[in-house]
Design an enzyme around this catalytic site. Sequence first.
Site, mmCIF file in Angstrom:
data_model
loop_
_atom_site.group_PDB
_atom_site.id
_atom_site.type_symbol
_atom_site.label_atom_id
_atom_site.label_comp_id
_atom_site.label_asym_id
_atom_site.label_seq_id
_atom_site.Cartn_x
_atom_site.Cartn_y
_atom_site.Cartn_z
ATOM 1 C CE LYS A 71 -44.069 -21.446 60.812
ATOM 2 N NZ LYS A 71 -44.274 -21.356 62.245
ATOM 3 C CB THR B 206 -37.525 -10.745 52.994
ATOM 4 O OG1 THR B 206 -38.558 -11.150 53.904
ATOM 5 C CG2 THR B 206 -38.148 -10.095 51.778
ATOM 6 C CB ALA C 18 -51.694 -21.135 55.768
ATOM 7 C CB CYS D 211 -41.986 -15.789 61.714
ATOM 8 S SG CYS D 211 -40.667 -16.889 62.229
ATOM 9 N NE ARG E 299 -45.321 -4.651 72.497
ATOM 10 C CZ ARG E 299 -45.226 -5.647 71.630
ATOM 11 N NH1 ARG E 299 -46.190 -6.516 71.498
ATOM 12 N NH2 ARG E 299 -44.172 -5.767 70.874
HETATM 13 P P1 NAD Z 1 -31.524 -18.107 62.686
HETATM 14 O O1 NAD Z 1 -31.031 -17.063 61.745
HETATM 15 O O2 NAD Z 1 -31.568 -17.834 64.148
HETATM 16 O O3 NAD Z 1 -30.635 -19.429 62.499
HETATM 17 C C1 NAD Z 1 -30.285 -19.974 61.277
HETATM 18 C C2 NAD Z 1 -28.845 -20.477 61.361
HETATM 19 O O4 NAD Z 1 -28.547 -21.204 60.171
HETATM 20 C C3 NAD Z 1 -27.800 -19.370 61.449
HETATM 21 O O5 NAD Z 1 -27.054 -19.515 62.640
HETATM 22 C C4 NAD Z 1 -26.933 -19.574 60.203
HETATM 23 O O6 NAD Z 1 -25.550 -19.312 60.415
HETATM 24 C C5 NAD Z 1 -27.170 -21.021 59.901
HETATM 25 N N1 NAD Z 1 -26.902 -21.392 58.517
HETATM 26 C C6 NAD Z 1 -27.325 -20.793 57.384
HETATM 27 N N2 NAD Z 1 -26.907 -21.463 56.312
HETATM 28 C C7 NAD Z 1 -26.187 -22.512 56.764
HETATM 29 C C8 NAD Z 1 -25.497 -23.589 56.132
HETATM 30 N N3 NAD Z 1 -25.504 -23.713 54.796
HETATM 31 N N4 NAD Z 1 -24.852 -24.488 56.898
HETATM 32 C C9 NAD Z 1 -24.873 -24.367 58.251
HETATM 33 N N5 NAD Z 1 -25.512 -23.394 58.908
HETATM 34 C C10 NAD Z 1 -26.165 -22.478 58.169
HETATM 35 O O7 NAD Z 1 -32.950 -18.534 62.168
HETATM 36 P P2 NAD Z 1 -34.173 -19.144 63.023
HETATM 37 O O8 NAD Z 1 -34.901 -18.038 63.705
HETATM 38 O O9 NAD Z 1 -33.688 -20.298 63.804
HETATM 39 O O10 NAD Z 1 -35.124 -19.654 61.859
HETATM 40 C C11 NAD Z 1 -34.779 -20.782 61.067
HETATM 41 C C12 NAD Z 1 -35.969 -21.156 60.194
HETATM 42 O O11 NAD Z 1 -37.068 -21.516 61.035
HETATM 43 C C13 NAD Z 1 -36.477 -20.035 59.300
HETATM 44 O O12 NAD Z 1 -36.929 -20.590 58.102
HETATM 45 C C14 NAD Z 1 -37.655 -19.474 60.079
HETATM 46 O O13 NAD Z 1 -38.616 -18.893 59.238
HETATM 47 C C15 NAD Z 1 -38.218 -20.706 60.744
HETATM 48 N N6 NAD Z 1 -38.934 -20.471 61.993
HETATM 49 C C16 NAD Z 1 -38.462 -19.570 62.922
HETATM 50 C C17 NAD Z 1 -39.142 -19.401 64.126
HETATM 51 C C18 NAD Z 1 -38.663 -18.426 65.169
HETATM 52 O O14 NAD Z 1 -39.373 -18.201 66.136
HETATM 53 N N7 NAD Z 1 -37.491 -17.819 65.045
HETATM 54 C C19 NAD Z 1 -40.281 -20.153 64.396
HETATM 55 C C20 NAD Z 1 -40.722 -21.061 63.449
HETATM 56 C C21 NAD Z 1 -40.041 -21.211 62.256
HETATM 57 C C1 UDX Z 2 -44.624 -16.528 65.569
HETATM 58 C C2 UDX Z 2 -45.703 -17.616 65.636
HETATM 59 O O1 UDX Z 2 -46.553 -17.380 66.747
HETATM 60 C C3 UDX Z 2 -45.061 -18.979 65.749
HETATM 61 O O2 UDX Z 2 -46.055 -19.986 65.718
HETATM 62 C C4 UDX Z 2 -44.122 -19.161 64.593
HETATM 63 O O3 UDX Z 2 -43.503 -20.418 64.680
HETATM 64 C C5 UDX Z 2 -43.089 -18.060 64.563
HETATM 65 O O4 UDX Z 2 -43.748 -16.782 64.512
HETATM 66 P P1 UDX Z 2 -43.114 -15.306 67.361
HETATM 67 O O5 UDX Z 2 -42.892 -14.307 66.279
HETATM 68 O O6 UDX Z 2 -41.930 -15.839 68.063
HETATM 69 O O7 UDX Z 2 -43.920 -16.552 66.798
HETATM 70 O O8 UDX Z 2 -44.054 -14.678 68.498
HETATM 71 P P2 UDX Z 2 -45.626 -14.333 68.624
HETATM 72 O O9 UDX Z 2 -46.001 -14.598 70.002
HETATM 73 O O10 UDX Z 2 -46.428 -14.942 67.552
HETATM 74 O O11 UDX Z 2 -45.621 -12.747 68.450
HETATM 75 C C6 UDX Z 2 -45.269 -12.116 67.227
HETATM 76 C C7 UDX Z 2 -45.451 -10.618 67.361
HETATM 77 O O12 UDX Z 2 -46.836 -10.295 67.489
HETATM 78 C C8 UDX Z 2 -44.778 -10.030 68.601
HETATM 79 O O13 UDX Z 2 -44.238 -8.781 68.289
HETATM 80 C C9 UDX Z 2 -45.916 -9.897 69.583
HETATM 81 O O14 UDX Z 2 -45.682 -8.904 70.540
HETATM 82 C C10 UDX Z 2 -47.054 -9.524 68.657
HETATM 83 N N1 UDX Z 2 -48.367 -9.893 69.198
HETATM 84 C C11 UDX Z 2 -48.638 -11.191 69.509
HETATM 85 C C12 UDX Z 2 -49.340 -8.919 69.344
HETATM 86 O O15 UDX Z 2 -49.108 -7.734 69.050
HETATM 87 N N2 UDX Z 2 -50.569 -9.284 69.822
HETATM 88 C C13 UDX Z 2 -50.875 -10.576 70.141
HETATM 89 O O16 UDX Z 2 -52.006 -10.812 70.559
HETATM 90 C C14 UDX Z 2 -49.878 -11.560 69.983
#
Ligand code: NAD
Ligand code: UDX
Length: 507
Positions: free
Chosen positions: A227, A100, A229, A283, A475
Amino acid sequence: PRNVRKICCIGAGYVGGPTCAVIADKNPDIEVTVVDLNEARIRAWNTDDLPVYEPELLKYVKSARDGADGERSPNLFFSTDVDAAVRAADLIFISVNTPTKYTGTGAGHACDLGYVESATRKIAEVSESDKIVIEKSTVPCKTAETIREILAATGRPGVRFEILSNPEFLAEGTAINDLLHPDRILIGSLRSERGFQAAEVLSSVYAAWIPRDRIMTINLWSSELTKIAANALLAQRISSVNALSAICEATGADIDEVAYACGKDTRIGPRMLKASVGFGGSCFKKDILSLAYISDTLHLPEVAAYWRSVVDINEYQKDRFTRRITKCLYHSLTNKRIAILGFAYKKNTGDTRETAAISVVNSLVLEQADIRIYDPRVKEEQIWQDLKATASDITLLKRRVSVCTSAYEACTDSHAAVILTEWDEFSNKDHSTTQGNSPPTATNGTAEDGNLSSRMDWQHVAGLMKKPMFVFDGRNVVDVDKLEALGFRVECIGKSGTPKASSSILE
Ligand code: NAD
Ligand code: UDX
């Protein structure tokens, strides 16, 4: 059959690392290089102390990175040489962070696409051959159009780029299992001949281990929006159940029973209905705020307000839980020691982004409580970094908070134990929660019971704490009857508390 020899993934984070480890493991003929600007992160990916904790992750990384089983050549690389990996790749994932925005227009709401843009400019700058560029990051609808414009304006003449959207649905803590057995793989492309061809190339990479009928190809904009949504719908279920938990606490209904019974309706289903102290993670909040912001910019204020209320209820839930702690501890927390059990935003991860623990701890510190934090996976530096970044009074924070290395240490001389993460270690429920009178707890669908053997002994805890001793279970992981029998007062989310314990404990 497919012309993919090399894949580059820009961003070695929670998504890029695990996703590429599985892609590389399942496609030994493809060389996969994950690049990042963060040198420390890349260094860690090249050790056995990975920068991301995920069950099973090390096994997959070692297999592909080191050729660990001796039967294959290494085909997974982690590098800071972004230019070389991008230049060599046929397929490039953009998997950078999209947080954000915190300043400027839309601060606190809009998605910051700065990292996506700089990754895109880098691709344009160094590419000497045609590339398929894949949005793996979660981005606002129509971002692919921005990527296309930048590539067209700054790329070398004659180099052609095709852009796909391929959002990631893995959840942390279960990432490897989610990647191995996804409900679906979504590939969004332009509805053109070249768009379809590019989608087919990417499909072939996933088809190495995922049945074809789970690989969906759809329109680019639908894919981007799906995604956000999906995350909004999942978070909305949790906020709905958390809103109901407030009604349960006031009426004597039990949220676990209500969620279980509602989830039995096949139209509703049982998953993501577990009441909690509030959802966290990197996320849900950011994606809903981004969705609300897009709605505002499209002049749809009612739609924006609807989605924002999901986040509002989540803030309310965290706040309500903290107020309940203060109320039960006789309206004064001054100098009372409180054990915080769990700091990660969910179990089986060391990730603390947006964890409810940050706001709960900050509020308790302002009540002048002495806080002892224990989490089995989160590093002490991380806890301090999170709290310092958010506390309103750093001096007070340092005076009031300490980090412990065990649950017992945290609980010693405490008036209350507050469970904020559902680590198995904190639970005293029978392994099979389906037995007895209480219905099974609604589940978020994960079944990672890796550390049952190291469960804490609540009887021992009872000997350590100040009386009357309280457990606040954010929890719903404890068996209330068993804890009451040990003399605890137990307050759970969405249950009306344990008055029957109060008389015995105060004697
Ligand atoms: P993260 O912050 O763990 O990793 C992102 C990495 O990108 C960082 O290490 C950063 O240094 C690197 N980076 C940024 N700009 C760069 C550049 N110009 N060149 C090279 N490296 C660069 O983030 P994340 O949790 O892996 O999430 C990545 C994306 O995936 C986000 O858009 C997030 O919303 C999405 N996403 C995350 C999850 C999750 O569970 N964490 C799940 C689904 C989707
Ligand atoms: C979420 C989405 O599930 C995943 O599909 C997306 O790609 C990234 O965001 P994540 O945030 O890693 O994944 O975990 P998730 O299991 O969805 O839990 C998110 C938060 O909701 C956690 O804090 C979890 O403890 C809480 N949660 C989850 C609840 O409070 N109740 C539930 O029933 C499920």
